[in-house]
Scaffold this active site. Structure first.
Site, PDB file in Angstrom:
ATOM      1  N   ASP A 195       9.312   2.589   1.795  1.00 31.28           N
ATOM      2  CA  ASP A 195       8.132   3.271   2.311  1.00 31.28           C
ATOM      3  C   ASP A 195       8.027   2.935   3.803  1.00 31.28           C
ATOM      4  O   ASP A 195       7.575   1.861   4.173  1.00 31.28           O
ATOM      5  CB  ASP A 195       6.888   2.807   1.538  1.00 31.28           C
ATOM      6  CG  ASP A 195       5.610   3.486   2.026  1.00 31.28           C
ATOM      7  OD1 ASP A 195       5.614   4.016   3.153  1.00 31.28           O
ATOM      8  OD2 ASP A 195       4.606   3.455   1.285  1.00 31.28           O
ATOM      9  N   LYS A 213       2.557   9.731   8.574  1.00 32.70           N
ATOM     10  CA  LYS A 213       1.862   9.210   9.749  1.00 32.70           C
ATOM     11  C   LYS A 213       2.383   9.765  11.077  1.00 32.70           C
ATOM     12  O   LYS A 213       2.051  10.884  11.422  1.00 32.70           O
ATOM     13  CB  LYS A 213       1.869   7.674   9.711  1.00 32.70           C
ATOM     14  CG  LYS A 213       1.019   7.154   8.531  1.00 32.70           C
ATOM     15  CD  LYS A 213       0.351   5.837   8.784  1.00 32.70           C
ATOM     16  CE  LYS A 213      -0.817   5.631   7.825  1.00 32.70           C
ATOM     17  NZ  LYS A 213      -0.497   4.839   6.652  1.00 32.70           N
ATOM     18  N   PHE A 245       0.854  -1.192   0.000  1.00 35.51           N
ATOM     19  CA  PHE A 245       0.000   0.000   0.000  1.00 35.51           C
ATOM     20  C   PHE A 245       0.884   1.235   0.000  1.00 35.51           C
ATOM     21  O   PHE A 245       1.757   1.367   0.858  1.00 35.51           O
ATOM     22  CB  PHE A 245      -0.943   0.045   1.204  1.00 35.51           C
ATOM     23  CG  PHE A 245      -1.843   1.248   1.172  1.00 35.51           C
ATOM     24  CD1 PHE A 245      -2.989   1.262   0.384  1.00 35.51           C
ATOM     25  CD2 PHE A 245      -1.527   2.393   1.894  1.00 35.51           C
ATOM     26  CE1 PHE A 245      -3.799   2.393   0.305  1.00 35.51           C
ATOM     27  CE2 PHE A 245      -2.340   3.532   1.820  1.00 35.51           C
ATOM     28  CZ  PHE A 245      -3.476   3.523   1.034  1.00 35.51           C
TER      29      PHE A 245
HETATM   30  C1  PLP Z   1      -0.751   5.242   5.231  1.00 36.66           C
HETATM   31  C2  PLP Z   1       0.262   4.831   4.247  1.00 36.66           C
HETATM   32  C3  PLP Z   1       0.477   5.550   3.063  1.00 36.66           C
HETATM   33  C4  PLP Z   1      -0.376   6.722   2.656  1.00 36.66           C
HETATM   34  O1  PLP Z   1      -0.283   7.803   3.524  1.00 36.66           O
HETATM   35  P1  PLP Z   1      -1.382   8.972   3.454  1.00 36.66           P
HETATM   36  O2  PLP Z   1      -0.903   9.978   4.449  1.00 36.66           O
HETATM   37  O3  PLP Z   1      -2.709   8.368   3.806  1.00 36.66           O
HETATM   38  O4  PLP Z   1      -1.369   9.499   2.067  1.00 36.66           O
HETATM   39  C5  PLP Z   1       1.490   5.134   2.226  1.00 36.66           C
HETATM   40  N1  PLP Z   1       2.253   4.062   2.528  1.00 36.66           N
HETATM   41  C6  PLP Z   1       2.086   3.362   3.656  1.00 36.66           C
HETATM   42  C7  PLP Z   1       2.983   2.195   3.951  1.00 36.66           C
HETATM   43  C8  PLP Z   1       1.078   3.699   4.544  1.00 36.66           C
HETATM   44  O5  PLP Z   1       0.884   2.970   5.657  1.00 36.66           O
END
Ligand code: PLP
Length: 386
Positions: free
Chosen positions: A210, A239, A123
């Site tokens: 990420d 986050k 994701f």
């Molecule tokens: C939450 C998340 C995102 C997206 O972040 P947003 O602030 O909602 O755009 C991208 N990568 C990972 C691994 C995430 O957990």
């Protein structure tokens, strides 16, 4: 617009690991607004930073030097070993910056159609490029045509990556989560990131991590890659970086440094004096309170308690954790558990249909972990009795 299906509860205030609803009921927060409020609610250091900066200055734009931004960048580079930072307002935007860096890197090498390897079950966000990078059809369906330039590999499978290296001359980067969060807290084998690092070195690819969900001490290290003694070329954060104040970051080192030049990328809000001052207080608090260590200790305690109390339950397939990324996978879809837990005054999440995801605050103490385990085990029993 109805982009979410919210639960029938609304919170009016929070303190530490607890949230209070409009009727005064207290809920133990084992989700942190999806891995965001790692310092808990109303942490005094964060609240103080918000007050301080609100009284000084909120925004000037990146047309001027921003001292708080430079300070935050220095502190992040110091603790991560990275060299440069671009600040965004969300995780998806941080990943957009990473994707753009990879494409610039490719074009510099005269690769006209650069391709980024991404993983099944990943994701990376909801913008067009990041949903295209995401390995979940539900996130993509209805939004075709997708952004091109991605090729997909199974997660935790280094041989599959080697096969792509043999066959695809256009690859310029790998984008991967050190632990897949939304995908179900999938923890790869030890050595996975090291092997990716090696492959990226051998093929002159960017290694892009990420760490939006795993970063900022949640994994038990400030950044999950630090378990493997490697250095990525690009890392994205968001986050927990602002503990609820919206901020994201894309960090570069080594061959990813200086790819962006003035005019290549930007953000009006990104890295403003306010969010950077707050994020710096978040980083310092994580460090001063040694919350990575607490994530290790409390993560161990929680998974041990759950192992003990759920070992009789044959619907439980596996309990796994890295720091305070904790998952219990069941043998059946269990979305209903979120409501049952809510009735038991516990906030949890279910992802990938059958995985209970726990992301409690990193400030959680021993007793609160016991309460968490009690309420969760009770909820699972009630779910089983249905
Ligand atoms: C939450 C998340 C995102 C997206 O972040 P947003 O602030 O909602 O755009 C991208 N990568 C990972 C691994 C995430 O957990």
């Amino acid at each position: 617009m109805h982009t979410y299906r919210p639960l029938p509860v609304s919170f009016s205030q929070g303190e530490g690991c607890y949230l209070q609803d409009q009727h005064g009921n207290q809920y133990l927060d084992a989700l942190c607004g999806i891995s965001v409020t790692s310092l808990g609610h109303n942490h005094p250091a964060v609240t103080r930073a918000i007050h301080e900066q609100a009284e000084r200055l909120l925004h000037t734009s990146n047309l001027y030097h921003i001292e708080n931004q430079a300070r935050l960048a220095d502190a992040l580079c110091q603790t991560s070993g990275m060299e440069q930072v671009f600040f965004s307002n969300s995780g998806a935007e941080a990943n957009e910056a990473a994707i753009k860096l990879a494409r610039l890197f490719g074009h510099q090498k005269n690769i006209d159609n650069p391709v980024i390897i991404v993983m099944q079950g990943s994701f990376h966000g909801r913008t067009m490029a990041t949903l295209s990078a995401t390995g979940n059809r539900k996130v993509q369906a209805g939004f075709e045509p997708l952004v091109s330039g991605f090729t997909r590999a199974p997660y935790n499978d280094i041989e599959a990556l080697r096969a792509i290296a043999q066959n695809n001359r256009n690859v310029v980067a790998i984008l991967v989560e050190p632990v897949q969060g939304e995908g179900g807290i999938n923890i790869p084998d030890p050595g996975y990131l090291q092997a990716i690092r090696q492959l990226c070195d051998d093929n002159d690819w960017l290694m892009m991590l990420d760490e939006i969900q795993t970063g900022m001490a949640r994994s038990g290290k400030m950044f999950a890659f630090q378990y493997e003694g490697i250095q990525p070329d690009v890392m994205t954060l968001a986050k927990a970086l602002g503990n609820g104040v919206p901020i994201g970051a894309c960090l570069a080192s080594g061959k990813a440094v200086d790819l962006f030049q003035p005019g290549n990328h930007g953000s009006t809000f990104g890295g403003n004096p306010f969010v950077c001052h707050v994020a710096l207080s978040v980083l310092h608090t994580l460090q001063n309170e040694q919350l990575a260590n607490n994530a290790v200790a409390r993560g161990k305690q929680l998974s041990r308690l759950l192992q003990q109390q759920l070992q009789q339950d044959d619907r439980v397939l596996e309990i796994r954790h890295l720091g305070l990324l904790v998952a219990i996978s069941l043998d059946r879809p269990c979305g209903e558990l979120v409501r049952i837990a809510l009735d038991n005054r516990l906030l949890i999440n279910v992802t990938a249909d059958n995985v209970i995801r726990l992301l409690p605050p990193l400030i959680i103490d021993e007793q609160q972990v016991e309460t968490l385990a009690e309420r969760l085990v009770l909820s699972i029993q009630q779910f089983n009795e249905q």
